[in-house]
Design a protein around this motif. Sequence first.
Motif, PDB file in Angstrom:
ATOM      1  N   GLU A  75       4.020   7.983   6.942  1.00  0.00           N
ATOM      2  CA  GLU A  75       4.063   9.201   7.755  1.00  0.00           C
ATOM      3  C   GLU A  75       3.545  10.403   6.984  1.00  0.00           C
ATOM      4  O   GLU A  75       2.836  11.244   7.526  1.00  0.00           O
ATOM      5  CB  GLU A  75       5.487   9.455   8.238  1.00  0.00           C
ATOM      6  CG  GLU A  75       5.878   8.529   9.379  1.00  0.00           C
ATOM      7  CD  GLU A  75       7.327   8.669   9.770  1.00  0.00           C
ATOM      8  OE1 GLU A  75       8.119   9.179   8.959  1.00  0.00           O
ATOM      9  OE2 GLU A  75       7.667   8.255  10.876  1.00  0.00           O
ATOM     10  N   LYS A  76       3.891  10.476   5.729  1.00  0.00           N
ATOM     11  CA  LYS A  76       3.419  11.623   4.933  1.00  0.00           C
ATOM     12  C   LYS A  76       1.907  11.601   4.823  1.00  0.00           C
ATOM     13  O   LYS A  76       1.250  12.624   4.891  1.00  0.00           O
ATOM     14  CB  LYS A  76       4.013  11.563   3.512  1.00  0.00           C
ATOM     15  CG  LYS A  76       5.469  11.987   3.405  1.00  0.00           C
ATOM     16  CD  LYS A  76       5.939  11.819   1.983  1.00  0.00           C
ATOM     17  CE  LYS A  76       7.431  11.666   1.920  1.00  0.00           C
ATOM     18  NZ  LYS A  76       7.888  11.220   0.587  1.00  0.00           N
ATOM     19  N   LYS A  77       1.345  10.398   4.665  1.00  0.00           N
ATOM     20  CA  LYS A  77      -0.102  10.325   4.429  1.00  0.00           C
ATOM     21  C   LYS A  77      -0.904  10.366   5.715  1.00  0.00           C
ATOM     22  O   LYS A  77      -1.964  10.966   5.780  1.00  0.00           O
ATOM     23  CB  LYS A  77      -0.446   9.020   3.692  1.00  0.00           C
ATOM     24  CG  LYS A  77      -0.076   9.039   2.244  1.00  0.00           C
ATOM     25  CD  LYS A  77      -0.432   7.737   1.563  1.00  0.00           C
ATOM     26  CE  LYS A  77       0.042   7.814   0.113  1.00  0.00           C
ATOM     27  NZ  LYS A  77       0.322   6.540  -0.491  1.00  0.00           N
ATOM     28  N   PHE A  89       0.825  -1.215   0.000  1.00  0.00           N
ATOM     29  CA  PHE A  89       0.000   0.000   0.000  1.00  0.00           C
ATOM     30  C   PHE A  89       0.862   1.269   0.000  1.00  0.00           C
ATOM     31  O   PHE A  89       0.641   2.188  -0.792  1.00  0.00           O
ATOM     32  CB  PHE A  89      -0.923  -0.005   1.231  1.00  0.00           C
ATOM     33  CG  PHE A  89      -1.947   1.095   1.208  1.00  0.00           C
ATOM     34  CD1 PHE A  89      -1.748   2.259   1.925  1.00  0.00           C
ATOM     35  CD2 PHE A  89      -3.122   0.961   0.475  1.00  0.00           C
ATOM     36  CE1 PHE A  89      -2.692   3.285   1.900  1.00  0.00           C
ATOM     37  CE2 PHE A  89      -4.070   1.986   0.438  1.00  0.00           C
ATOM     38  CZ  PHE A  89      -3.857   3.144   1.160  1.00  0.00           C
ATOM     39  N   TYR A  90       1.857   1.306   0.876  1.00  0.00           N
ATOM     40  CA  TYR A  90       2.606   2.563   1.038  1.00  0.00           C
ATOM     41  C   TYR A  90       3.843   2.642   0.154  1.00  0.00           C
ATOM     42  O   TYR A  90       4.233   3.729  -0.256  1.00  0.00           O
ATOM     43  CB  TYR A  90       2.977   2.767   2.508  1.00  0.00           C
ATOM     44  CG  TYR A  90       1.785   3.114   3.367  1.00  0.00           C
ATOM     45  CD1 TYR A  90       1.229   2.185   4.233  1.00  0.00           C
ATOM     46  CD2 TYR A  90       1.175   4.372   3.284  1.00  0.00           C
ATOM     47  CE1 TYR A  90       0.122   2.488   5.002  1.00  0.00           C
ATOM     48  CE2 TYR A  90       0.068   4.686   4.050  1.00  0.00           C
ATOM     49  CZ  TYR A  90      -0.457   3.742   4.901  1.00  0.00           C
ATOM     50  OH  TYR A  90      -1.559   4.051   5.656  1.00  0.00           O
ATOM     51  N   LYS A 141      11.620   1.147   4.668  1.00  0.00           N
ATOM     52  CA  LYS A 141      11.835   2.538   5.123  1.00  0.00           C
ATOM     53  C   LYS A 141      11.035   3.513   4.260  1.00  0.00           C
ATOM     54  O   LYS A 141      10.472   4.491   4.754  1.00  0.00           O
ATOM     55  CB  LYS A 141      13.321   2.894   5.060  1.00  0.00           C
ATOM     56  CG  LYS A 141      14.127   2.327   6.223  1.00  0.00           C
ATOM     57  CD  LYS A 141      15.517   2.930   6.296  1.00  0.00           C
ATOM     58  CE  LYS A 141      16.181   2.479   7.589  1.00  0.00           C
ATOM     59  NZ  LYS A 141      17.528   2.986   7.770  1.00  0.00           N
ATOM     60  N   ILE A 142      10.998   3.261   2.972  1.00  0.00           N
ATOM     61  CA  ILE A 142      10.224   4.139   2.083  1.00  0.00           C
ATOM     62  C   ILE A 142       8.742   4.027   2.412  1.00  0.00           C
ATOM     63  O   ILE A 142       8.018   5.036   2.466  1.00  0.00           O
ATOM     64  CB  ILE A 142      10.491   3.803   0.595  1.00  0.00           C
ATOM     65  CG1 ILE A 142      11.927   4.200   0.213  1.00  0.00           C
ATOM     66  CG2 ILE A 142       9.492   4.505  -0.315  1.00  0.00           C
ATOM     67  CD1 ILE A 142      12.343   3.788  -1.193  1.00  0.00           C
ATOM     68  N   ALA A 143       8.292   2.800   2.664  1.00  0.00           N
ATOM     69  CA  ALA A 143       6.880   2.590   3.021  1.00  0.00           C
ATOM     70  C   ALA A 143       6.548   3.358   4.301  1.00  0.00           C
ATOM     71  O   ALA A 143       5.499   4.008   4.399  1.00  0.00           O
ATOM     72  CB  ALA A 143       6.590   1.106   3.201  1.00  0.00           C
ATOM     73  N   ILE A 144       7.452   3.321   5.272  1.00  0.00           N
ATOM     74  CA  ILE A 144       7.236   4.034   6.530  1.00  0.00           C
ATOM     75  C   ILE A 144       7.186   5.527   6.267  1.00  0.00           C
ATOM     76  O   ILE A 144       6.348   6.257   6.807  1.00  0.00           O
ATOM     77  CB  ILE A 144       8.338   3.688   7.561  1.00  0.00           C
ATOM     78  CG1 ILE A 144       8.192   2.229   8.017  1.00  0.00           C
ATOM     79  CG2 ILE A 144       8.292   4.625   8.758  1.00  0.00           C
ATOM     80  CD1 ILE A 144       9.343   1.713   8.857  1.00  0.00           C
TER      81      ILE A 144
END
Lengths: 176, 346
Positions: free
Chosen positions: B24-26, A131-132, B17-20
């Motif tokens: 956080e941004k969203k 998702f992210y 790390k990118i997913a995290i």
Amino acid sequence: MEKINKNEFNIEEIIIKYTNYIYKIIKNSTIYLTNEDIEEIIEDVFLVLWNNKEKINYELSLEPYIVGITKNIIKLKYRKLKINDNIDNYENIIQNNIDIQNIIEQEEKNKIIEKTLNQMKEKDKKIFILFYYNSKSTKEIAKDLKITEINVKTKLHRIRKKLKNALVKGGYSYGE
Amino acid sequence: MENKKFENKILEQTKLKIAISEFEKKEYKTKEKNIETKQFYTYKKILVASLIICIVVIGTVQAKKMLNYFEKNSVFFPISISDAINNGYIQDFNMDYIYSDGIGLKIDSLILSETDMNIVFDFKLNDNIDLVNDKFNFSYIIYNEDNQVYAYRDLAMKNKFTKKFAKEHNIKFNNVLPNLAKEGNSNIITFTPNNIIINERYVATNNFPKTKKLYIQVIGIGCIVDGKNKSLSNSNWTFELNIPDKFYSSTNIEYKLKENIDNIEVEKILVTDTGTILIANILNKDLEIKIVDENKNEYSNYGGISYIGNRVSMYFPINKNNITDKLYLQVSINNEKNMYELIKKY
């Protein structure tokens, strides 16, 4: 030096291509860091590139960015570890507006999130990344993992709640 | 093969790390005020004040103790705090706890310089105080004799405390109490059932003005239980701290540009004991600015840049102890570097 096209910014290819390059930069620049520190720095370099991909001048090659970002992250790491040593003053003209400071300052918070994610089931962690990181929709994730979309939405909701609780427990506000 | 394994490890970890970061941004919204604080829970409580004022006698300087704390706790250790410690802008207060409602409170130490402020709050809880979890909370305001607010925290009271304070001290309040801090950070040094020690650190937007006295009001001590606010004390502690002579009598060197620069209007360049502050209006945000001394040592801006409109304040780790006779402002844009001489203002 190879240039890349803005539309071709593929972080996975960049990671595969430059991991060992960055590793060598770090090893040539310092003797004080553990393997764990070095891995963290390499990951942070790619994270900085990802977060600043809109600011990169694609007329230039990526190497100067990578060298500059790497050395600046090493400097910040030194500061955090209280190591007094001089990394070459790197002329980071190319790095105008590239935000590196944020990486170190967010580290503690990110570690809380990472720890919580690593405690979750593999499937939940996979949904989080799809998702992210992959920016897939819940419908696409459901198709990939062969589960219902409602299932994906419920799991995402639970993941966010767990992360929120972990952050709040760690002393961070959430959504205020 | 080993290389491939390492690359894949980095790849998977970086993806996480990118997913995290994207998460956080969203999902993780930070306060608009650009104050980075490690925040406690909020709760609502109507203040019932019982005022306790303590006049504090200056204790002995114990710079090494504070440095040890920072090293031990791996707090992000900015150059300016270490400079402040090394230049003697630290005071340890050998005060006793002031008790009310079963809670004792004292200020352990203060670090104060033109750019940084660090205060250690020390709470002692009697056995009859029921702190069931680690969701401890308190509000405070730090201000001087001229009612200039250096920093505050009022999450617990949802601004009721600060609103009241503003009214009492004739300060204009518009949902936010005007204050001198650019950003803040909070760290727990000790957390046991009977003793909680918390370190609060702030960086000034421009500079923290010199003052002979600093006041700290602490109020609204409590915690969260089952999602509900639980007040542990309704008392209001006010501390009056005497600021070290060294801070009060220190002199700074002010510089100005020898020649004007297009697109940069310099308001102030101040070299202090702990660093150099540059405040300017900059139209082109792609500029990179450094301070360079006569030995060609370059000093980059430390601590990030925050703009309010075109106005920016930057901090450079060059101070009165290590400046050279000649100083320059190096301005870079699009690979082009230009050096501009700085001269003393007086």
